[in-house]
Design a protein around this motif. Sequence first.
Motif, PDB file in Angstrom:
ATOM      1  N   LEU A  14       0.904  -1.194  -0.073  1.00  0.00           N
ATOM      2  CA  LEU A  14       0.137  -0.130   0.034  1.00  0.00           C
ATOM      3  C   LEU A  14       0.631   1.323   0.216  1.00  0.00           C
ATOM      4  O   LEU A  14       0.505   2.246  -0.660  1.00  0.00           O
ATOM      5  CB  LEU A  14      -0.899  -0.039   1.171  1.00  0.00           C
ATOM      6  CG  LEU A  14      -1.941  -1.159   0.958  1.00  0.00           C
ATOM      7  CD1 LEU A  14      -2.806  -1.219   2.217  1.00  0.00           C
ATOM      8  CD2 LEU A  14      -2.932  -0.829  -0.196  1.00  0.00           C
ATOM      9  N   ILE A  53      -7.301   4.536  -0.976  1.00  0.00           N
ATOM     10  CA  ILE A  53      -6.123   3.662  -0.372  1.00  0.00           C
ATOM     11  C   ILE A  53      -6.237   3.732   1.042  1.00  0.00           C
ATOM     12  O   ILE A  53      -5.815   2.559   1.706  1.00  0.00           O
ATOM     13  CB  ILE A  53      -4.714   4.008  -0.931  1.00  0.00           C
ATOM     14  CG1 ILE A  53      -4.762   3.795  -2.396  1.00  0.00           C
ATOM     15  CG2 ILE A  53      -3.737   3.177  -0.346  1.00  0.00           C
ATOM     16  CD1 ILE A  53      -5.003   2.298  -2.977  1.00  0.00           C
ATOM     17  N   TRP A  57      -6.578   0.635   3.813  1.00  0.00           N
ATOM     18  CA  TRP A  57      -5.434   0.493   4.910  1.00  0.00           C
ATOM     19  C   TRP A  57      -5.996   0.534   6.187  1.00  0.00           C
ATOM     20  O   TRP A  57      -5.618  -0.442   6.994  1.00  0.00           O
ATOM     21  CB  TRP A  57      -4.469   1.525   4.609  1.00  0.00           C
ATOM     22  CG  TRP A  57      -3.209   1.350   5.734  1.00  0.00           C
ATOM     23  CD1 TRP A  57      -2.219   0.322   5.461  1.00  0.00           C
ATOM     24  CD2 TRP A  57      -2.948   2.305   6.811  1.00  0.00           C
ATOM     25  NE1 TRP A  57      -1.371   0.559   6.750  1.00  0.00           N
ATOM     26  CE2 TRP A  57      -1.714   1.541   7.579  1.00  0.00           C
ATOM     27  CE3 TRP A  57      -3.598   3.240   7.309  1.00  0.00           C
ATOM     28  CZ2 TRP A  57      -1.428   1.968   8.666  1.00  0.00           C
ATOM     29  CZ3 TRP A  57      -3.144   3.724   8.802  1.00  0.00           C
ATOM     30  CH2 TRP A  57      -1.860   3.200   9.354  1.00  0.00           C
TER      31      TRP A  57
END
Length: 171
Positions: A14, A53, A57
């Motif tokens: 990530l 993202i 996460w």
Amino acid sequence: MHKGRLEAFSDGVLAIIITIMVLELHAPKEATWAGLREVWPTLVSYVLSFIYIGIYWTNHHHLFQAARHVSGGTLWANLHVLFWLSLIPFVTNWVDESHFAALPMAAYGAVLLLAAVAYWILVRTLVRHHGRDSALARAIGIDAKGTVSAVLYAAAIPLAFVRPWIAGAIY
């Protein structure tokens, strides 16, 4: 199997995805408001993708805080999620370069939808591994937000061909 390596690997992937996206950001050619206006598609698409993202996460972090251990199936399900998330820089750049054209907007939604499906598979794999009565299963509950998000992505994909801005607003 211990979950630590999976978490560390996922965090690294990530971080690389975000790094790839930020490398696509370039300063305006002119130090004026007009110069800044020229790069607005890049900034908007970057911010949206960075948020996605970030959401994945944080969700991934919370999911694995509730998990005690992982199986081989969990590793593959996690790789499936990371695969779709790794395509976000590509579709982000395509959306930016096309100035939010229909096909790139639909592709962006398709990647979001497939990442959501992959995450659902990951969650189900972990619940199956830990048991339906586990603390993990109770913590996840019915995941209404995940279901609503997937339905919205699925609706936005064809809408991108009607009005790309509608798809963008849904995303």
